[in-house]
Design a protein around this motif. Structure first.
Motif, PDB file in Angstrom:
ATOM      1  N   LEU A 123      -3.641  -0.173   9.356  1.00  0.00           N
ATOM      2  CA  LEU A 123      -2.808   0.722   8.419  1.00  0.00           C
ATOM      3  C   LEU A 123      -3.848   1.426   7.739  1.00  0.00           C
ATOM      4  CD1 LEU A 123      -0.484  -0.447   5.883  1.00  0.00           C
ATOM      5  CD2 LEU A 123      -2.456   0.371   4.871  1.00  0.00           C
ATOM      6  N   TYR A 124      -3.441   2.725   7.277  1.00  0.00           N
ATOM      7  CA  TYR A 124      -4.336   3.806   6.508  1.00  0.00           C
ATOM      8  C   TYR A 124      -3.415   4.049   5.254  1.00  0.00           C
ATOM      9  CZ  TYR A 124      -7.127   7.635   4.913  1.00  0.00           C
ATOM     10  OH  TYR A 124      -8.032   8.234   4.071  1.00  0.00           O
ATOM     11  N   GLY A 125      -4.031   3.884   4.055  1.00  0.00           N
ATOM     12  CA  GLY A 125      -3.464   4.306   2.902  1.00  0.00           C
ATOM     13  C   GLY A 125      -4.247   5.520   2.480  1.00  0.00           C
ATOM     14  N   ALA A 126      -3.554   6.717   2.361  1.00  0.00           N
ATOM     15  CA  ALA A 126      -4.270   7.886   1.725  1.00  0.00           C
ATOM     16  C   ALA A 126      -4.400   8.055   0.287  1.00  0.00           C
ATOM     17  CB  ALA A 126      -3.570   9.215   2.086  1.00  0.00           C
TER      18      ALA A 126
ATOM     19  N   ALA B 243      -3.554   5.340  -2.498  1.00  0.00           N
ATOM     20  CA  ALA B 243      -2.961   4.105  -1.712  1.00  0.00           C
ATOM     21  C   ALA B 243      -2.616   2.850  -2.859  1.00  0.00           C
ATOM     22  CB  ALA B 243      -3.897   3.714  -0.925  1.00  0.00           C
ATOM     23  N   VAL B 244      -3.349   2.804  -3.832  1.00  0.00           N
ATOM     24  CA  VAL B 244      -3.067   1.593  -4.810  1.00  0.00           C
ATOM     25  C   VAL B 244      -2.613   2.344  -6.045  1.00  0.00           C
ATOM     26  CG1 VAL B 244      -4.175  -0.052  -6.193  1.00  0.00           C
ATOM     27  CG2 VAL B 244      -5.095   0.392  -3.840  1.00  0.00           C
ATOM     28  N   GLY B 245      -1.223   2.241  -6.110  1.00  0.00           N
ATOM     29  CA  GLY B 245      -0.597   2.546  -7.292  1.00  0.00           C
ATOM     30  C   GLY B 245      -0.445   1.475  -8.513  1.00  0.00           C
ATOM     31  N   ALA B 246       0.261   1.864  -9.370  1.00  0.00           N
ATOM     32  CA  ALA B 246       0.517   0.891 -10.694  1.00  0.00           C
ATOM     33  C   ALA B 246       1.418  -0.277 -10.351  1.00  0.00           C
ATOM     34  CB  ALA B 246       1.199   1.795 -11.900  1.00  0.00           C
ATOM     35  N   SER B 247       1.167  -1.365 -11.014  1.00  0.00           N
ATOM     36  CA  SER B 247       1.778  -2.595 -11.027  1.00  0.00           C
ATOM     37  C   SER B 247       2.606  -2.889  -9.894  1.00  0.00           C
ATOM     38  CB  SER B 247       2.777  -2.626 -12.251  1.00  0.00           C
ATOM     39  OG  SER B 247       3.564  -3.728 -12.262  1.00  0.00           O
TER      40      SER B 247
ATOM     41  N   VAL C 217       0.940  -1.204   0.028  1.00  0.00           N
ATOM     42  CA  VAL C 217       0.021  -0.051   0.076  1.00  0.00           C
ATOM     43  C   VAL C 217       0.775   1.285   0.142  1.00  0.00           C
ATOM     44  CG1 VAL C 217      -1.807   1.065   1.347  1.00  0.00           C
ATOM     45  CG2 VAL C 217      -1.857  -1.248   1.193  1.00  0.00           C
ATOM     46  N   ASN C 218       0.709   2.151  -0.881  1.00  0.00           N
ATOM     47  CA  ASN C 218       1.253   3.427  -0.890  1.00  0.00           C
ATOM     48  C   ASN C 218       0.957   4.360  -0.014  1.00  0.00           C
ATOM     49  OD1 ASN C 218       2.858   2.350  -3.138  1.00  0.00           O
ATOM     50  ND2 ASN C 218       1.286   3.339  -4.731  1.00  0.00           N
ATOM     51  N   ASN C 219       1.597   5.644   0.261  1.00  0.00           N
ATOM     52  CA  ASN C 219       1.150   6.525   1.140  1.00  0.00           C
ATOM     53  C   ASN C 219       0.586   5.720   2.428  1.00  0.00           C
ATOM     54  OD1 ASN C 219       1.491   8.032  -1.214  1.00  0.00           O
ATOM     55  ND2 ASN C 219      -0.631   7.692  -1.721  1.00  0.00           N
ATOM     56  N   ALA C 220       1.057   5.135   3.019  1.00  0.00           N
ATOM     57  CA  ALA C 220       0.593   4.376   4.276  1.00  0.00           C
ATOM     58  C   ALA C 220       1.230   4.925   5.575  1.00  0.00           C
ATOM     59  CB  ALA C 220       0.902   2.908   4.025  1.00  0.00           C
ATOM     60  N   ILE C 221       0.243   4.979   6.514  1.00  0.00           N
ATOM     61  CA  ILE C 221       0.613   5.219   7.978  1.00  0.00           C
ATOM     62  C   ILE C 221       0.287   4.087   8.530  1.00  0.00           C
ATOM     63  CG2 ILE C 221       0.015   6.585   9.769  1.00  0.00           C
ATOM     64  CD1 ILE C 221      -0.869   8.758   7.794  1.00  0.00           C
ATOM     65  N   LYS C 222       1.139   3.467   9.225  1.00  0.00           N
ATOM     66  CA  LYS C 222       0.804   2.124   9.966  1.00  0.00           C
ATOM     67  C   LYS C 222       1.340   2.121  11.452  1.00  0.00           C
ATOM     68  CE  LYS C 222       2.274  -2.641   8.993  1.00  0.00           C
ATOM     69  NZ  LYS C 222       2.832  -3.660   8.135  1.00  0.00           N
TER      70      LYS C 222
END
Length: 371
Positions: free
Chosen positions: A167-170, A214-218, A148-153
């Motif tokens: 976890l939170y992915g912005a 939060a959900v990026g490419a490949s 997960v991108n941009n994640a605060i965990k």
């Protein structure tokens, strides 16, 4: 050039902090696939039991039980030398944060979510069956292939065997707070021979075009990654995924040399035109035949259904043997068999091209070295 610069600076970093570690895994082998679009295939295959990687891990003592921590981890294909995870430099993980001896850790960056962190380790795919042995299309994230991108965990400390986290992915999108956003929660209890775990994971609008949330490419997904073998068949092409939810629970028990594990996951895909769901049931076991030899076996049953009337089902058997030449080097042999049933017309082991029939088998043998 950035990678070379980091490696060149490594001695300086070590001298300055005294606690920076270079580590990695190199894993490759050969594989036989019984049916790949109608034909047999022999091939070399990287990252079978473990994703090939190298990484830097560091910590700085700030006093009173508090540390500053970081981790940068690159994935690669040893057979071609290419970077994995969408050719990201640190596509496996990249985070920085604070870790307290009393309160746990808070980290920021590209990270694993809670279903994988707390429940995933109980699945055969994460232990000895390879990522190809994951549940259909990797739909429940119980094998380590999603970040997960941009994640605060947040990860708690261990309270007498109990730990938890979230976890939170912005989304990082102005006016689109819920678009391409992710969050998860998980917990784990370990006492003697018994381990119990559960987790919940939600992705909102993961296929949103043109976003970098939060959900990026490949490697962390675009729309097609969430409409894998299961979702495509069950939804019958109805709309795009607006919500992807996973609940998972599992446990294991050690009895002498043997360990028995049970894993369950419920996955829900909401789309603009319909919804689809699946229940995955796994029973797995491993046996330490000798200090050097580990044997494993698992059976997975997937029961899918959708508003479009589709009822795909899958039966899967995972078998494995792992022989350790030393603490850091092992040889492995893994056999995987999947049969599609119901409305599922084609077998498709995770991350492999589909079979032209309802049956597919892969056998892989290889070597793994940890440094």
């Amino acid at each position: 050039m950035t990678t070379l610069a980091i490696l060149a600076a490594l001695p300086t970093l070590c001298a300055a902090q005294g606690n920076v570690t270079l580590y990695g895994i190199v894993d490759t082998g050969v594989a036989y696939l019984s049916n790949q679009g109608g034909g047999q295939a022999w091939k070399t295959q990287s990252s079978n039991l473990s994703g090939s990687r190298w990484g830097l891990r560091g910590a700085e003592d700030l006093g009173d039980g508090l540390q500053a921590i970081f981790l940068l981890e690159n994935g690669f294909d040893i057979n071609s030398g290419a970077m994995a995870q969408g050719k990201r430099e640190f596509g496996r993980q990249a985070y920085v944060g604070l870790k307290s001896r009393r309160y746990g850790a808070l980290t920021f960056g590209r990270q694993y979510e809670s279903v994988l962190q707390y429940v995933g380790r109980l699945s055969s795919a994460a232990q000895w069956a390879s990522i190809v042995g994951a549940h259909v299309a990797g739909m429940d994230d119980l094998a380590p292939a999603f970040r997960v991108n941009n994640a605060i965990k947040y990860t708690s400390v261990n309270y007498n065997g109990f730990s938890f986290g979230g976890l939170y992915g912005a989304s990082n999108q102005a006016g689109e707070f819920a678009t391409n956003r992710a969050w998860s929660l998980g917990a784990r209890y370990s006492h003697g021979p018994l381990v119990l775990a559960l987790g919940y994971f939600v992705l909102n609008h993961p296929a949103a075009p043109g976003t970098a949330g939060a959900v990026g490419a490949s490697g962390a997904g675009t729309g097609s990654d969430y409409r894998g073998a299961f979702a495509l068949k069950a939804l019958d092409g109805s709309g795009t995924i607006t919500r992807h939810q996973t609940f998972a629970a599992g446990g294991s028990y050690i009895a002498g040399r043997a360990t028995l594990g049970l894993v369950y996951s419920h996955v829900l895909f909401d789309a603009t035109g319909a919804s689809a769901r699946a229940d995955n049931y796994e029973i797995n076991g491993r046996y330490q035949a000798s200090p050097a030899l580990l044997l494993g076996a698992a059976y997975v049953y997937t029961d899918g259904r959708s508003d479009t009337g589709q009822r795909p089902k899958y039966h899967q058997i995972n078998l494995g043997a792992d022989y350790f030449l030393s603490k850091r080097t092992d040889l492995y042999l893994v056999g995987l068999y999947q049969r599609a049933a119901g409305d599922a017309q084609n077998a498709e082991l995770n991350m492999l091209p589909a079979s032209s029939t309802n049956v597919q088998t892969e056998v892989m043998a290889g070597i793994r070295h940890v440094f």
